[in-house]
Enzyme design. Structure first.
Site, PDB file in Angstrom:
ATOM      1  N   GLU A   1      -8.623   5.151  -5.616  1.00 20.19           N
ATOM      2  CA  GLU A   1      -8.478   6.270  -6.832  1.00 20.19           C
ATOM      3  C   GLU A   1      -9.095   6.721  -7.600  1.00 20.19           C
ATOM      4  O   GLU A   1      -8.806   8.124  -7.660  1.00 20.19           O
ATOM      5  CB  GLU A   1      -7.713   4.723  -7.807  1.00 20.19           C
TER       6      GLU A   1
ATOM      7  N   ASP B   1      -9.674  -0.448  -4.354  1.00 17.45           N
ATOM      8  CA  ASP B   1      -8.470   0.155  -5.044  1.00 17.45           C
ATOM      9  C   ASP B   1      -8.713   1.549  -6.424  1.00 17.45           C
ATOM     10  O   ASP B   1      -8.397   2.425  -6.186  1.00 17.45           O
ATOM     11  CB  ASP B   1      -7.574  -0.665  -5.624  1.00 17.45           C
TER      12      ASP B   1
ATOM     13  N   LYS C   1       0.381  -1.228   0.012  1.00 18.86           N
ATOM     14  CA  LYS C   1       0.234   0.511  -0.193  1.00 18.86           C
ATOM     15  C   LYS C   1       0.992   1.121  -0.193  1.00 18.86           C
ATOM     16  O   LYS C   1       0.527   2.064   1.114  1.00 18.86           O
ATOM     17  CB  LYS C   1      -1.166   0.125   1.505  1.00 18.86           C
TER      18      LYS C   1
END
Length: 343
Positions: A192, A188, A128
């Site tokens: 984003e 994820d 991460k």
């Protein structure tokens, strides 16, 4: 949630690992694995600009196909849109039973860009953090948190292998969290789009435009809406929302509590839910891959539009005055940007 802080280092040391790609994540994985005692081969296409750097670091560089044929574990760290072509052209035929295919992000597996054969382990190890921090913290004797997930456990030991791999790149120093390919990929992509990249960029531009349109100097607008954001994010990183609110003035804390929800309204959250639905359904993945296969016309147009925004022009001017910022290979204007993964 299961978090691991130790793993058996002998597991990964008994394997030969092919790291396909030597960009932001690829270089960090390869070097950390090597320095942890694992046997590492870097797989790069002929003519790759990264080959010189990898060889200078003392790593063996061969074609992706040769690396895959010689390896027990193939870690695919090229950009998501290239996974399918690299896998089909260089890796698939060499994935014999007992080997393992690994990825640093679950996109290509979760959205069926890659369909591994039976008989091989398939796992994910996702730091991460950008790759340069994966490498730097390892060199400092620390590490960054990692996610691990198992898509296919052909040998019965896929988790042990994944944890040992994560340990070798430094992950167990900070904690290795078990998850699934679905959860890693979808959270994820949502993060984003809605917050980290898309949401923050849109918020910064809107704030900058509001101040400039209100008659304020663009330099002040830049500092207020972009430059100082790092100071706030660092406080979030160190101690969450509470740390940030404790550290800023009472005026800032009051204004944030009282007015922040007027910016991020229920309508904004409703759009976030739509974004999440598009990620979950695969709509975003299909659109992204279709654009890439067409030569990325939409991405190029959006990139050009973003780069032409007035905040970028004033930002280049101001960052040029900040000699403590490291130059970037992308623009040379003083902003630090990690390298793009390459094959």
């Amino acid at each position: 949630m299961t978090v691991h802080y130790e793993a058996d280092p002998a597991v990964i040391r008994s394997k030969t690992i092919a790291v396909i790609g030597y960009g932001s994540q690829g270089h960090a994985h390869a070097l950390n694995l090597r320095d942890s005692g694992a046997r590492v081969i870097v797989g790069l296409r002929e003519g790759s600009a990264s080959a010189t750097d990898a060889r200078a670091a003392g790593l063996e560089v061969v074609s992706p196909a040769e690396a895959a044929s010689r390896a027990d574990v193939v870690m695919l760290l090229v950009p998501d849109q290239h996974h399918k072509a690299v896998y089909e052209g260089s890796i698939r035929e060499h994935l014999t039973p007992g080997k393992a295919l690994a990825v640093g992000h679950g996109f290509s597996i979760h959205y069926d860009q890659i369909q591994p054969p039976e008989g091989v382990d398939v796992f994910l190890v996702a730091p991460k953090s950008p790759g340069h921090l994966v490498r730097r913290t390892y060199e400092e004797g620390r590490g960054v948190p990692c996610l691990v997930a198992i898509h296919q456990d052909a040998t019965g030991s896929a988790l042990d292998l994944a944890l040992s791999y994560a340990d070798a790149i430094g992950g167990t120093h900070a904690g290795v969290i078990e998850t699934t390919f679905k959860d890693e990929t979808e959270t994820d992509l949502f993060g984003e789009q809605a917050v980290l990249c898309g949401g923050s960029e849109a918020l910064i531009k809107a704030g900058f435009e509001t101040l400039v349109e209100g008659g304020y100097p663009p330099e002040l607008a830049y500092f207020e809406c972009l430059h100082e954001l790092k100071l706030i994010v660092d406080l979030y990183y160190e101690g969450g929302l509470e740390r940030m609110n404790y550290s800023v003035s009472d005026t800032a804390e009051y204004g944030g509590h009282a007015l922040g929800n007027r910016i991020v309204t229920p309508a904004v959250k409703a759009e976030m839910k739509k974004v999440l639905e598009e990620v979950q359904s695969g709509q975003f993945a299909r659109e992204f891959i279709a654009d890439q296969e067409a030569g990325a016309p939409r991405l190029k147009a959006m990139r050009e539009s973003s780069e032409a925004h007035p905040i970028e022009r004033i930002g280049r001017k101001l960052r040029g005055m900040m000699d403590w910022l490291r130059p970037t290979a992308a623009s040379g204007d003083g902003a630090s940007v990690p390298a793009t993964p390459s094959a």
